[in-house]
Design a protein around this motif. Sequence first.
Motif, PDB file in Angstrom:
ATOM      1  N   PRO A   8      35.112 -30.477  31.869  1.00 30.56           N
ATOM      2  CA  PRO A   8      33.835 -30.680  32.553  1.00 30.56           C
ATOM      3  C   PRO A   8      33.313 -32.076  32.220  1.00 30.56           C
ATOM      4  N   VAL A   9      32.811 -32.769  33.206  1.00 32.72           N
ATOM      5  CA  VAL A   9      32.276 -34.115  32.986  1.00 32.72           C
ATOM      6  C   VAL A   9      30.836 -34.031  32.471  1.00 32.72           C
ATOM      7  N   HIS A  10      30.133 -32.979  32.834  1.00 33.96           N
ATOM      8  CA  HIS A  10      28.778 -32.720  32.369  1.00 33.96           C
ATOM      9  C   HIS A  10      28.696 -31.221  32.144  1.00 33.96           C
ATOM     10  N   ARG A  11      27.552 -30.727  31.746  1.00 31.20           N
ATOM     11  CA  ARG A  11      27.456 -29.284  31.514  1.00 31.20           C
ATOM     12  C   ARG A  11      26.167 -28.724  32.087  1.00 31.20           C
ATOM     13  N   LEU A  12      26.216 -27.449  32.384  1.00 31.84           N
ATOM     14  CA  LEU A  12      25.014 -26.699  32.722  1.00 31.84           C
ATOM     15  C   LEU A  12      24.767 -25.696  31.600  1.00 31.84           C
TER      16      LEU A  12
ATOM     17  N   ALA B 272      34.371 -31.564  37.306  1.00 33.67           N
ATOM     18  CA  ALA B 272      35.391 -31.594  36.254  1.00 33.67           C
ATOM     19  C   ALA B 272      36.392 -32.701  36.533  1.00 33.67           C
ATOM     20  N   SER B 273      36.753 -33.442  35.492  1.00 36.18           N
ATOM     21  CA  SER B 273      37.808 -34.457  35.614  1.00 36.18           C
ATOM     22  C   SER B 273      39.156 -33.776  35.389  1.00 36.18           C
ATOM     23  N   LEU B 274      40.200 -34.306  36.017  1.00 37.11           N
ATOM     24  CA  LEU B 274      41.514 -33.683  35.910  1.00 37.11           C
ATOM     25  C   LEU B 274      42.440 -34.399  34.940  1.00 37.11           C
ATOM     26  N   HIS B 275      42.036 -35.583  34.470  1.00 37.93           N
ATOM     27  CA  HIS B 275      42.821 -36.307  33.465  1.00 37.93           C
ATOM     28  C   HIS B 275      41.897 -37.261  32.724  1.00 37.93           C
ATOM     29  N   LYS B 276      42.382 -37.839  31.635  1.00 35.50           N
ATOM     30  CA  LYS B 276      41.535 -38.614  30.734  1.00 35.50           C
ATOM     31  C   LYS B 276      40.951 -39.867  31.385  1.00 35.50           C
TER      32      LYS B 276
ATOM     33  N   GLU C 196      26.274 -41.493  32.783  1.00 31.42           N
ATOM     34  CA  GLU C 196      25.519 -42.242  31.779  1.00 31.42           C
ATOM     35  C   GLU C 196      24.621 -43.300  32.401  1.00 31.42           C
ATOM     36  N   VAL C 197      25.081 -43.923  33.495  1.00 30.21           N
ATOM     37  CA  VAL C 197      24.306 -45.008  34.122  1.00 30.21           C
ATOM     38  C   VAL C 197      23.571 -44.525  35.378  1.00 30.21           C
ATOM     39  N   ASN C 198      23.386 -43.197  35.485  1.00 30.91           N
ATOM     40  CA  ASN C 198      22.599 -42.597  36.567  1.00 30.91           C
ATOM     41  C   ASN C 198      23.137 -42.925  37.960  1.00 30.91           C
ATOM     42  N   MET C 199      24.450 -42.901  38.098  1.00 28.55           N
ATOM     43  CA  MET C 199      25.069 -43.116  39.413  1.00 28.55           C
ATOM     44  C   MET C 199      25.378 -41.803  40.133  1.00 28.55           C
ATOM     45  N   VAL C 200      24.984 -40.691  39.520  1.00 32.42           N
ATOM     46  CA  VAL C 200      25.185 -39.377  40.131  1.00 32.42           C
ATOM     47  C   VAL C 200      23.805 -38.773  40.407  1.00 32.42           C
ATOM     48  N   ARG C 201      23.553 -38.445  41.654  1.00 29.84           N
ATOM     49  CA  ARG C 201      22.250 -37.868  42.034  1.00 29.84           C
ATOM     50  C   ARG C 201      22.380 -36.347  42.034  1.00 29.84           C
ATOM     51  N   LYS C 202      21.526 -35.688  41.238  1.00 35.40           N
ATOM     52  CA  LYS C 202      21.559 -34.234  41.112  1.00 35.40           C
ATOM     53  C   LYS C 202      20.273 -33.643  41.690  1.00 35.40           C
ATOM     54  N   ILE C 203      20.418 -32.535  42.379  1.00 38.38           N
ATOM     55  CA  ILE C 203      19.265 -31.807  42.897  1.00 38.38           C
ATOM     56  C   ILE C 203      19.362 -30.353  42.451  1.00 38.38           C
ATOM     57  N   TYR C 204      18.246 -29.838  41.927  1.00 41.76           N
ATOM     58  CA  TYR C 204      18.164 -28.447  41.489  1.00 41.76           C
ATOM     59  C   TYR C 204      17.107 -27.720  42.322  1.00 41.76           C
ATOM     60  N   ARG C 205      17.168 -26.412  42.253  1.00 43.65           N
ATOM     61  CA  ARG C 205      16.078 -25.594  42.787  1.00 43.65           C
ATOM     62  C   ARG C 205      15.692 -24.555  41.745  1.00 43.65           C
ATOM     63  N   ALA C 206      14.414 -24.208  41.737  1.00 44.24           N
ATOM     64  CA  ALA C 206      13.938 -23.218  40.773  1.00 44.24           C
ATOM     65  C   ALA C 206      12.696 -22.521  41.316  1.00 44.24           C
ATOM     66  N   TRP C 207      12.587 -21.235  40.991  1.00 45.33           N
ATOM     67  CA  TRP C 207      11.347 -20.508  41.209  1.00 45.33           C
ATOM     68  C   TRP C 207      10.576 -20.525  39.902  1.00 45.33           C
ATOM     69  N   VAL C 208       9.319 -20.934  39.963  1.00 43.16           N
ATOM     70  CA  VAL C 208       8.493 -21.013  38.751  1.00 43.16           C
ATOM     71  C   VAL C 208       7.239 -20.178  38.927  1.00 43.16           C
ATOM     72  N   TRP C 209       6.626 -19.839  37.782  1.00 51.03           N
ATOM     73  CA  TRP C 209       5.358 -19.117  37.817  1.00 51.03           C
ATOM     74  C   TRP C 209       4.212 -20.083  38.152  1.00 51.03           C
ATOM     75  N   GLY C 210       3.300 -19.620  38.969  1.00 54.99           N
ATOM     76  CA  GLY C 210       2.136 -20.423  39.328  1.00 54.99           C
ATOM     77  C   GLY C 210       2.315 -21.146  40.652  1.00 54.99           C
ATOM     78  N   ARG C 211       1.235 -21.685  41.139  1.00 57.25           N
ATOM     79  CA  ARG C 211       1.231 -22.389  42.430  1.00 57.25           C
ATOM     80  C   ARG C 211       1.258 -23.899  42.194  1.00 57.25           C
TER      81      ARG C 211
END
Length: 289
Positions: free
Chosen positions: A114-118, A128-132, A143-158
């Motif tokens: 895995p290149v990163h983890r959840l 996941a990388s397949l070789h070194k 590390e240099v923020n070249m990967v854009r990640k988007i999450y979704r979540a249900w939270v308590w409150g408005r």
Amino acid sequence: MPFVTKEFFLTDSTKAFMFLENSLGYSSKEAQKIIDKARLYYPNGEIIKKSQIIFGKVCLDIFEPQAFLKPIFVHRDFAIFHKPHNLLTHPKGKFSHQSLCDSIKGIFGKDANPVHRLDFETSGIVLASLHKDAEIKLKKMFEVNMVRKIYRAWVWGRIEKEMMIDLKILSPNKEQKKQSLGIRSRIDKNGKEALTFIKPLDIREDRTLLEIFPITGRTHQIRIHLFAIGHSIINEPLYGVDDKEACLYLDHKLESKKQLFLHARSLDFCYEGQRYFFSVDENFLDLSK
């Protein structure tokens, strides 16, 4: 069962790390990890040290992955997996539970990682990388923020307006992690910069569906940021609950059936001149249950 115990009988005395490297073919880094993780020992349970002279019967706990998840995309250098909730990304200790690494290494071999983890509790996309060589390139992109990640979540409150959460996070050190609830990070002015942008998508009574853009990547960042602004993620077991409840959860974490309502929905990045975008819809349980 990812870890199996194998026995070896040494007829000649040798140093432990030389046995691992010369007789079993492990690299220096791999041999060091085996020693550090106490996976080489005598049948009576005595842990063997790196430069210890060993002779006779020794036991070695070996990670033998068994694939149970298929990738949703395969490139010559990387693969994309959809990790379910309540599954570790990496194996923990010498236990017999499954992890995402079972499938990554079971399909693509020991050099795939895995290149990163959840977090255990979080579902979603994992790269996941397949070789070194690919692992070095891809980790650098994170590390240099070249990967854009988007999450979704249900939270308590408005939450009715989008906002940037700018609160520094202090992660526990190695010694603190050994203590009760030492896994928790905390908001602290002496911590590292942490930025999380959130946008409300849906509001149902006292709950809000958020789209989340983590600008930085601190441990538990989204979870602790949302708790800090008074909107804990639904079914959050560590932040926003009392210590007794959190300890009880950690003691029985691997048997947990609850779903944390946090999902890593997409990854967007460029690799060797080509743009890649991967998205997997969240599979949250019915909020009414």
